[in-house]
Motif scaffolding. Structure first.
Motif, short mmCIF file in Angstrom:
data_model
loop_
_atom_site.label_atom_id
_atom_site.label_comp_id
_atom_site.label_asym_id
_atom_site.label_seq_id
_atom_site.Cartn_x
_atom_site.Cartn_y
_atom_site.Cartn_z
N UNK A 1 19.57 9.64 23.35
CA UNK A 1 19.14 10.17 22.06
C UNK A 1 20.25 11.00 21.41
N UNK B 1 10.22 -4.42 6.93
CA UNK B 1 10.56 -4.60 8.35
C UNK B 1 9.96 -5.88 8.91
N UNK B 2 8.65 -6.07 8.65
CA UNK B 2 7.96 -7.25 9.21
C UNK B 2 8.53 -8.56 8.70
N UNK C 1 16.34 -6.56 10.22
CA UNK C 1 17.04 -7.21 11.34
C UNK C 1 18.24 -8.00 10.82
N UNK D 1 17.85 3.59 12.75
CA UNK D 1 16.59 3.47 13.49
C UNK D 1 15.46 3.37 12.46
N UNK D 2 14.71 2.28 12.53
CA UNK D 2 13.67 2.03 11.53
C UNK D 2 12.30 2.38 12.09
N UNK D 3 11.55 3.22 11.37
CA UNK D 3 10.15 3.47 11.68
C UNK D 3 9.34 2.80 10.59
N UNK D 4 8.64 1.73 10.94
CA UNK D 4 7.92 0.95 9.93
C UNK D 4 6.48 1.43 9.83
N UNK E 1 2.33 7.14 4.76
CA UNK E 1 2.79 7.72 6.03
C UNK E 1 4.28 8.02 5.97
N UNK F 1 4.87 11.17 4.19
CA UNK F 1 4.47 12.35 4.97
C UNK F 1 5.50 12.63 6.06
N UNK F 2 6.09 11.59 6.64
CA UNK F 2 7.17 11.79 7.62
C UNK F 2 8.35 12.47 6.94
N UNK G 1 7.89 16.22 6.34
CA UNK G 1 8.10 17.07 7.52
C UNK G 1 9.55 17.07 7.97
N UNK H 1 11.17 14.53 9.20
CA UNK H 1 11.33 13.74 10.41
C UNK H 1 12.07 12.43 10.19
N UNK I 1 -0.18 -6.76 7.94
CA UNK I 1 -0.37 -7.85 8.89
C UNK I 1 -1.79 -7.88 9.44
#
Lengths: 235, 282
Positions: B32, B47-48, B53, B68-71, B76, B79-80, B83, B85, B188
């Motif tokens: 990390x 992402x989907x 990619x 680094x992907x947060x899908x 949401x 909101x990330x 914060x 994040x 999905x």
């Protein structure tokens, strides 16, 4: 039924070719869950044993609490760990959110009550049986707990496996605190959820079969260890 | 005697467990810490559909910066970002994007690509949406015929677009309408549901084209101005959230909006279909 045969074929294909992405994901799943189990056992086994052999006023309450926490919803634990580790949370400066360490913390919290409660039950049973004997030997609480942990070791393997199963199978907590980041925090269960959401149902089921296979291997290893130590004990 | 031996063994087991924890934990911490990667919280559709990619390895090759992907859904993702994040957001709901920036959480909101929403539903199209022509009229046909409709119900960009369309149609379907089902799930999952229940739903074209479980469904309404779907990149404000990796995130935005980045986006195809169109000179 073609869905199932497709899934089986895909699973075999992935396993035979030792798909690099799959190996990475399985390795991370195991690393996270095994670390969480080790940490939870380190604290949970002695705590469960002590709770079984000692007598103090709020003892019933703590046992009750542990039993309740065996059923903690992973998504709630995930959310709590998320709020703690978030940059805006109290542990934010550590920068642990969306790392494997965050996933280990969440799973440890989930597994700990299971191991503690089950080991408490195992040791309690032994304590009821050997209570008089131990007292006549003048064994103190701490020594009694240690002795009974040793005597109950085979039952405790089951407690540890139950803990491992919980960690390895849950998706709610690791998804929230790990973020399912490719090559970083993606584990078996989050991959299965992701592939389902892409409509790749056969692939998702194939990964599910492999996850079950991994659990089978871990359980078999524990079984083998169990048998091996039993033989040594007799020799 | 017995007590002693067992105690020794247990101590050894405890040390073993502690060692195992430390080793595995430090391996994770090392991995990390070694990466000054950009954390990108993004809507699921990008992402989907495989865009990241395809795109992000090219960025990493050009700059050496990993991403680094947060899908998650747009709600949401915001909101990330609130914060602190994530370092960068890629989202698609103009109103809440502007609010995010106005609240001081984001700087430099850059719309950089778009695609469109489409209405999909049962192949037989019992509601007659194909002939409706106009998407707002199509929404009315769904409601009037009480045709099963699956709503995202998850505060995502697509969910907000759907609510906009109902408003434009002068309707507000809710709990009282049995035909209207709020899934509270990602695109999905909602397409899986629509396929199973043979229901109508609104989806972005990229998720639809790359989705693999849609035998019962067909594309019914498309190519209309209200279905325009622009995506924006928003840098999380480093003044408000000092821990964000602002410099690397900024480079990613610059790369995405450069001619090179936009050309790559333009060239991306799934099943021969172009999924995202660059917004040039915006």
């Amino acid at each position: 039924m073609t869905d199932f045969s497709d899934a089986l074929q895909t699973a075999l294909h992935l396993l035979v070719n030792l798909d690099a992405g799959l190996v990475e994901i399985i390795a991370l799943s195991l690393r996270v869950s095994l670390t969480a189990v080790a940490a939870a056992a380190l604290v949970g086994l002695p705590l469960g044993a002590l709770l079984a052999v000692s007598r103090f006023p709020t003892r019933r309450f703590w046992i009750n609490l542990l039993n309740t926490f065996m059923g903690l919803p992973p998504v709630v634990v995930g959310l709590m760990v998320y709020l703690m580790l978030s940059r805006a949370g109290p542990l934010g400066p550590l920068g642990l959110l969306y790392t494997p360490v965050a996933m280990i913390i969440a799973q440890t919290l989930l597994i700990f009550p299971i191991i503690a409660a089950l080991s408490c039950g195992v040791v309690q049973g032994l304590f009821d049986e050997y209570h008089e004997q131990l007292r006549s030997l003048g064994s103190r609480t701490l020594a009694t707990a240690r002795t009974l942990l040793w005597e109950g070791r085979f039952g405790l393997v089951t407690a540890i496996l139950a803990g491992f199963g919980r960690g390895n199978a849950e998706v709610g907590a690791v998804l929230i605190v790990g973020g399912n980041i490719n090559h970083s925090t993606r584990v078996m269960t989050t991959t299965i959820a992701l592939e389902t959401s892409k409509g790749n149902l056969a692939l998702a089921l194939a990964l599910g079969l492999i996850l079950i296979l991994v659990s089978l291997l871990v359980a078999s290893a524990a079984q083998w260890l169990h048998t091996a130590t039993m033989h040594r004990g007799r020799a | 005697m017995r007590v002693y031996r067992s105690a020794d063994f247990l101590t050894r087991v405890a040390w073993l467990l502690a060692g195992l924890c430390a080793a595995l934990l430090s391996a994770g911490a090392g991995a990390a810490a070694a990466t000054a990667a950009v954390t990108l919280a993004s809507t699921t559709s990008t992402d989907n559909s495989g865009l990241y990619d395809y795109l992000l390895p090219k960025f990493t090759a050009d700059t050496g910066i990993r991403v680094r992907v947060i899908a998650v859904g747009t709600g949401r993702a915001l909101s990330i970002g609130r914060r602190g994040d994530a370092d960068l957001l890629i989202v698609h709901d103009r109103e809440s994007e502007l609010e995010f920036v106005a609240d001081g959480h984001g700087v430099a909101r850059v719309p950089f690509m778009y695609n469109d929403y489409v209405l999909v539903g049962p192949r037989a199209d019992p509601g007659g949406l194909r002939a409706a022509g106009d998407v707002v009229h199509a929404m009315r046909l769904i409601a009037r015929g009480r045709r099963p409709f699956i709503s995202r119900g998850d505060d995502s960009g697509t969910h907000k677009k759907e609510l906009q369309l109902w408003r434009a149609a002068g309707l507000a379907p809710g709990a009282a309408d049995a035909w209207y089902r709020e899934a509270g799930a990602g695109m999905g999952a909602v397409l899986n549901l629509a396929n199973e229940l043979v229901a109508y739903t609104l989806t972005d074209r990229s998720t639809w084209v790359s989705f693999n479980n849609r035998a019962a469904l067909a594309l019914l309404v498309e190519n209309q101005p209200p279905l325009h779907n622009p995506y924006s990149a928003i840098l999380v404000n480093p003044q408000k959230h000092p821990a964000v990796n602002h410099r690397a995130a900024r480079r990613l935005v610059e790369w995405l909006t450069s001619r090179r980045g936009l050309d790559w986006i333009d060239n991306y195809r799934v099943r021969g279909v172009r999924l995202f169109h660059p917004l040039r000179g915006g």
